[in-house]
Design a protein around this motif. Structure first.
Motif, PDB file in Angstrom:
ATOM      1  N   GLY A  27       0.879  -1.367   0.102  1.00 34.73           N
ATOM      2  CA  GLY A  27       0.166   0.210  -0.067  1.00 34.73           C
ATOM      3  C   GLY A  27       0.894   1.179   0.022  1.00 34.73           C
ATOM      4  N   GLY A  28       1.954   0.934   0.257  1.00 39.56           N
ATOM      5  CA  GLY A  28       3.062   2.384   0.400  1.00 39.56           C
ATOM      6  C   GLY A  28       2.847   3.383   1.690  1.00 39.56           C
ATOM      7  N   ALA A  68      -1.259 -10.838   1.029  1.00 42.08           N
ATOM      8  CA  ALA A  68      -0.527  -9.676   1.660  1.00 42.08           C
ATOM      9  C   ALA A  68      -0.907  -8.574   1.532  1.00 42.08           C
ATOM     10  CB  ALA A  68       1.009 -10.294   1.932  1.00 42.08           C
ATOM     11  N   MET A  92      -6.395  -4.636  11.896  1.00 45.16           N
ATOM     12  CA  MET A  92      -6.001  -3.993  10.889  1.00 45.16           C
ATOM     13  C   MET A  92      -7.007  -2.747  10.492  1.00 45.16           C
ATOM     14  SD  MET A  92      -3.924  -4.245   8.520  1.00 45.16           S
ATOM     15  CE  MET A  92      -3.696  -2.840   7.148  1.00 45.16           C
ATOM     16  N   VAL A  95      -5.925   0.616  11.804  1.00 47.31           N
ATOM     17  CA  VAL A  95      -4.525   1.125  11.380  1.00 47.31           C
ATOM     18  C   VAL A  95      -5.033   2.473  10.236  1.00 47.31           C
ATOM     19  CG1 VAL A  95      -2.974   0.932   9.180  1.00 47.31           C
ATOM     20  CG2 VAL A  95      -3.251  -1.084  10.952  1.00 47.31           C
ATOM     21  N   ARG A 103      -5.377   1.695   1.381  1.00 47.04           N
ATOM     22  CA  ARG A 103      -4.145   1.193   0.725  1.00 47.04           C
ATOM     23  C   ARG A 103      -3.230   0.083   1.647  1.00 47.04           C
ATOM     24  NH1 ARG A 103      -3.144   2.485  -4.244  1.00 47.04           N
ATOM     25  NH2 ARG A 103      -1.242   2.403  -3.835  1.00 47.04           N
ATOM     26  N   ALA A 104      -3.535   0.162   3.086  1.00 51.66           N
ATOM     27  CA  ALA A 104      -2.582  -0.366   3.963  1.00 51.66           C
ATOM     28  C   ALA A 104      -3.080  -1.921   3.949  1.00 51.66           C
ATOM     29  CB  ALA A 104      -2.881   0.255   5.401  1.00 51.66           C
ATOM     30  N   SER A 105      -1.898  -2.725   4.179  1.00 52.89           N
ATOM     31  CA  SER A 105      -2.143  -4.107   4.059  1.00 52.89           C
ATOM     32  C   SER A 105      -1.631  -4.942   5.356  1.00 52.89           C
ATOM     33  CB  SER A 105      -1.390  -4.812   2.789  1.00 52.89           C
ATOM     34  OG  SER A 105      -0.162  -4.595   2.934  1.00 52.89           O
ATOM     35  N   LEU A 155      12.929 -12.248   6.749  1.00 52.04           N
ATOM     36  CA  LEU A 155      12.777 -12.492   5.492  1.00 52.04           C
ATOM     37  C   LEU A 155      14.396 -12.477   4.755  1.00 52.04           C
ATOM     38  CD1 LEU A 155       9.860 -10.414   4.188  1.00 52.04           C
ATOM     39  CD2 LEU A 155       9.824 -12.847   5.056  1.00 52.04           C
ATOM     40  N   PHE A 160       9.675 -12.547  -0.075  1.00 53.55           N
ATOM     41  CA  PHE A 160       8.482 -11.788   0.318  1.00 53.55           C
ATOM     42  C   PHE A 160       7.392 -12.465   0.754  1.00 53.55           C
ATOM     43  CE2 PHE A 160       5.387 -11.425  -3.277  1.00 53.55           C
ATOM     44  CZ  PHE A 160       6.029 -12.131  -4.042  1.00 53.55           C
ATOM     45  N   ILE A 188      -0.403   5.779  17.327  1.00 54.27           N
ATOM     46  CA  ILE A 188      -0.024   4.618  17.488  1.00 54.27           C
ATOM     47  C   ILE A 188      -0.102   3.836  18.730  1.00 54.27           C
ATOM     48  CG2 ILE A 188       2.597   3.375  17.308  1.00 54.27           C
ATOM     49  CD1 ILE A 188       1.427   4.952  14.750  1.00 54.27           C
TER      50      ILE A 188
HETATM   51  C1  LIG Z   1      -1.505   8.556   8.809  1.00 57.15           C
HETATM   52  C2  LIG Z   1      -0.898   7.207   9.089  1.00 57.15           C
HETATM   53  C3  LIG Z   1      -1.629   6.542  10.040  1.00 57.15           C
HETATM   54  C4  LIG Z   1      -1.012   5.260  10.710  1.00 57.15           C
HETATM   55  N1  LIG Z   1      -1.873   4.410  11.528  1.00 57.15           N
HETATM   56  C5  LIG Z   1      -1.472   3.303  12.008  1.00 57.15           C
HETATM   57  C6  LIG Z   1      -1.938   2.716  13.230  1.00 57.15           C
HETATM   58  O1  LIG Z   1      -2.832   3.070  13.606  1.00 57.15           O
HETATM   59  N2  LIG Z   1      -1.563   1.477  13.381  1.00 57.15           N
HETATM   60  C7  LIG Z   1      -0.252   0.737  12.678  1.00 57.15           C
HETATM   61  O2  LIG Z   1      -0.137  -0.392  12.905  1.00 57.15           O
HETATM   62  N3  LIG Z   1      -0.116   1.119  11.552  1.00 57.15           N
HETATM   63  C8  LIG Z   1      -0.147   2.601  11.169  1.00 57.15           C
HETATM   64  N4  LIG Z   1       0.147   3.045  10.171  1.00 57.15           N
HETATM   65  C9  LIG Z   1       1.336   2.482   9.509  1.00 57.15           C
HETATM   66  C10 LIG Z   1       1.003   1.856   7.962  1.00 57.15           C
HETATM   67  O3  LIG Z   1      -0.041   2.449   7.557  1.00 57.15           O
HETATM   68  C11 LIG Z   1       0.562   0.209   8.341  1.00 57.15           C
HETATM   69  O4  LIG Z   1       1.802  -0.219   8.609  1.00 57.15           O
HETATM   70  C12 LIG Z   1       0.147  -0.356   7.241  1.00 57.15           C
HETATM   71  O5  LIG Z   1      -0.450  -1.628   7.482  1.00 57.15           O
HETATM   72  C13 LIG Z   1       1.364  -0.699   6.034  1.00 57.15           C
HETATM   73  O6  LIG Z   1       0.953  -1.514   5.138  1.00 57.15           O
HETATM   74  P1  LIG Z   1       1.488  -0.934   3.604  1.00 57.15           P
HETATM   75  O7  LIG Z   1       0.632  -2.068   2.603  1.00 57.15           O
HETATM   76  O8  LIG Z   1       0.903   0.314   3.298  1.00 57.15           O
HETATM   77  O9  LIG Z   1       2.889  -1.111   3.662  1.00 57.15           O
HETATM   78  P2  LIG Z   1       4.151  -0.558   2.639  1.00 57.15           P
HETATM   79  O10 LIG Z   1       4.230   0.939   2.962  1.00 57.15           O
HETATM   80  O11 LIG Z   1       3.879  -0.922   1.393  1.00 57.15           O
HETATM   81  O12 LIG Z   1       5.316  -1.440   3.129  1.00 57.15           O
HETATM   82  C14 LIG Z   1       5.576  -1.417   4.587  1.00 57.15           C
HETATM   83  C15 LIG Z   1       6.802  -2.081   4.569  1.00 57.15           C
HETATM   84  O13 LIG Z   1       6.831  -3.411   4.460  1.00 57.15           O
HETATM   85  C16 LIG Z   1       7.420  -4.229   3.297  1.00 57.15           C
HETATM   86  N5  LIG Z   1       6.341  -4.872   2.619  1.00 57.15           N
HETATM   87  C17 LIG Z   1       5.042  -4.647   2.411  1.00 57.15           C
HETATM   88  N6  LIG Z   1       4.502  -5.869   1.919  1.00 57.15           N
HETATM   89  C18 LIG Z   1       5.529  -6.691   2.028  1.00 57.15           C
HETATM   90  C19 LIG Z   1       5.272  -8.185   1.417  1.00 57.15           C
HETATM   91  N7  LIG Z   1       4.303  -8.879   1.263  1.00 57.15           N
HETATM   92  N8  LIG Z   1       6.276  -8.898   1.913  1.00 57.15           N
HETATM   93  C20 LIG Z   1       7.600  -8.216   2.288  1.00 57.15           C
HETATM   94  N9  LIG Z   1       7.818  -7.180   2.647  1.00 57.15           N
HETATM   95  C21 LIG Z   1       6.643  -6.374   2.506  1.00 57.15           C
HETATM   96  C22 LIG Z   1       7.645  -2.817   2.306  1.00 57.15           C
HETATM   97  O14 LIG Z   1       8.998  -3.231   1.650  1.00 57.15           O
HETATM   98  C23 LIG Z   1       8.072  -1.947   3.481  1.00 57.15           C
HETATM   99  O15 LIG Z   1       9.348  -2.097   4.324  1.00 57.15           O
HETATM  100  C24 LIG Z   1      -0.037   4.319   9.818  1.00 57.15           C
HETATM  101  C25 LIG Z   1       0.485   5.248   8.601  1.00 57.15           C
HETATM  102  C26 LIG Z   1       0.070   6.422   8.299  1.00 57.15           C
HETATM  103  C27 LIG Z   1       0.822   7.070   6.968  1.00 57.15           C
END
Ligand SMILES: Cc1cc2nc3c(=O)[nH]c(=O)nc-3n(C[C@H](O)[C@H](O)[C@H](O)COP(=O)(O)OP(=O)(O)OC[C@H]3O[C@@H](n4cnc5c(N)ncnc54)[C@H](O)[C@@H]3O)c2cc1C
Length: 285
Positions: A27-28, A68, A92, A95, A103-105, A155, A160, A188
């Motif tokens: 999701g980034g 994932a 989840m 988050v 977006r977040a996964s 990992l 991944f 957090i």
């Molecule tokens: C405004 C804001 C609020 C937030 N609130 C919370 C909250 O309340 N609680 C919380 O826990 N987090 C929170 N977060 C953090 C974030 O949103 C979560 O950790 C989210 O689940 C990350 O998922 P993503 O798909 O966006 O990961 P990404 O940003 O795409 O990746 C995160 C990391 O994991 C790696 N990665 C991703 N997918 C894989 C995969 N399948 N295999 C191996 N490596 C992988 C990436 O390389 C990177 O290092 C917040 C972030 C923001 C910006």
């Protein structure tokens, strides 16, 4: 920096194994923030969202396989998953915001390896297993073995997480995740607690699993907390014992969001409350 969007697991592995400094993009919502802040500067970004296994949820014989990179919003809309694993979905769902949920996964939340990641204690309590792809094929690892310290995963290069498997639910079982934050949302976890438990027909707890987040360098499994519940009717005395075990297991730091003393106490409180919710869910299943 190169951007790649492979369409298959094998192509993604080849990209990740083929160069140094590769990063997976789901999701980034963590990765892009870290890029913008200059904390990381990968040579290749491998976007995994075009890979079908990464973006789908399937169920077979009661076992769920969650891609994932499936965004949190899709988990919350999946009625069968919400019924079977409400604690994982609520972990989840906590988050970020509505926008972040798009977006977040689960995979990103786990692999970002924050000790405070909200979905992780819930997945550990659920005995979730990661399916991991890499240059040597696929392997499986329990969720608790993947995030091993702040920002660190187990990992290997080229590996991944493809999906997360949630086991079949026995009857009379339920799970829950609760966190303490100073605000009502968008913060957090100061402490997070995931509990999953199973009752027999008479209401006695036959199995339990307890996990705490944000109170150690990685999410903890509190076996003594589970033992405090198993063999009981999850009555007040059992919940008190669970709380005491969780406070004893916590090894938090003091930071701007909470002191050691506060987090230690709140570990017990969150675990007790999560167990009470899991109990109600188990009774109604
Ligand atoms: C405004 C804001 C609020 C937030 N609130 C919370 C909250 O309340 N609680 C919380 O826990 N987090 C929170 N977060 C953090 C974030 O949103 C979560 O950790 C989210 O689940 C990350 O998922 P993503 O798909 O966006 O990961 P990404 O940003 O795409 O990746 C995160 C990391 O994991 C790696 N990665 C991703 N997918 C894989 C995969 N399948 N295999 C191996 N490596 C992988 C990436 O390389 C990177 O290092 C917040 C972030 C923001 C910006």
């Amino acid at each position: 920096m190169r951007y790649e969007a492979p369409g298959s697991v094998d192509e993604a592995v080849a990209l990740l194994a083929g160069a140094d400094g590769c990063r997976v993009l789901a999701g980034g919502t963590d990765l892009l923030v870290q890029l913008r802040a200059g904390m990381i500067s990968p040579s290749v970004i491998v976007d995994i969202k075009n890979i079908p296994e990464l973006t789908s949820i399937s169920e077979k014989d009661g076992v769920f396989t969650v891609g994932a990179a499936v965004p949190g919003a899709e988990l919350s809309e999946h009625a069968a998953l919400c019924k079977a694993w409400p604690g994982v979905v609520e972990g989840m769902d906590l988050v970020g915001s509505t926008q972040i949920q798009g977006r977040a996964s689960l995979g990103g939340n786990l692999c970002n390896a924050s000790p405070a990641a909200d979905s992780v204690p819930a997945m550990i309590a659920a005995r979730a297993v990661c399916i991991i792809a890499g240059p040597n094929g696929q392997r499986e690892a329990p969720v608790e073995d993947v995030a091993i310290g702040p920002g660190k995963t187990s990992l290997a290069k080229g590996e991944f997480v493809v999906s997360i498997r949630l086991p079949k639910r026995p009857p009379h079982s339920g799970d829950a995740y609760l966190r303490f934050i100073p605000r009502t949302e968008m913060d957090i976890a100061v402490v997070g607690a995931g509990v999953s438990l199973t009752l027999d027909d008479s209401g006695t707890c036959t199995d339990a699993r307890v996990s705490l987040g944000a109170v150690a360098a990685r999410a903890l499994i509190v076996d003594a907390g589970a033992k405090a519940l198993i063999g009981t009717k999850v009555d007040d005395a059992a919940l008190e014992a669970l709380g005491a075990a969780c406070s004893a297991a916590a090894t938090p730091i003091t930071d701007k969001r909470g002191t050691i003393e506060f987090r230690t106490k709140v570990s017990g409180v969150m675990a007790r409350r999560a167990a009470a919710i899991a109990l109600e869910r188990a009774r109604s299943n």
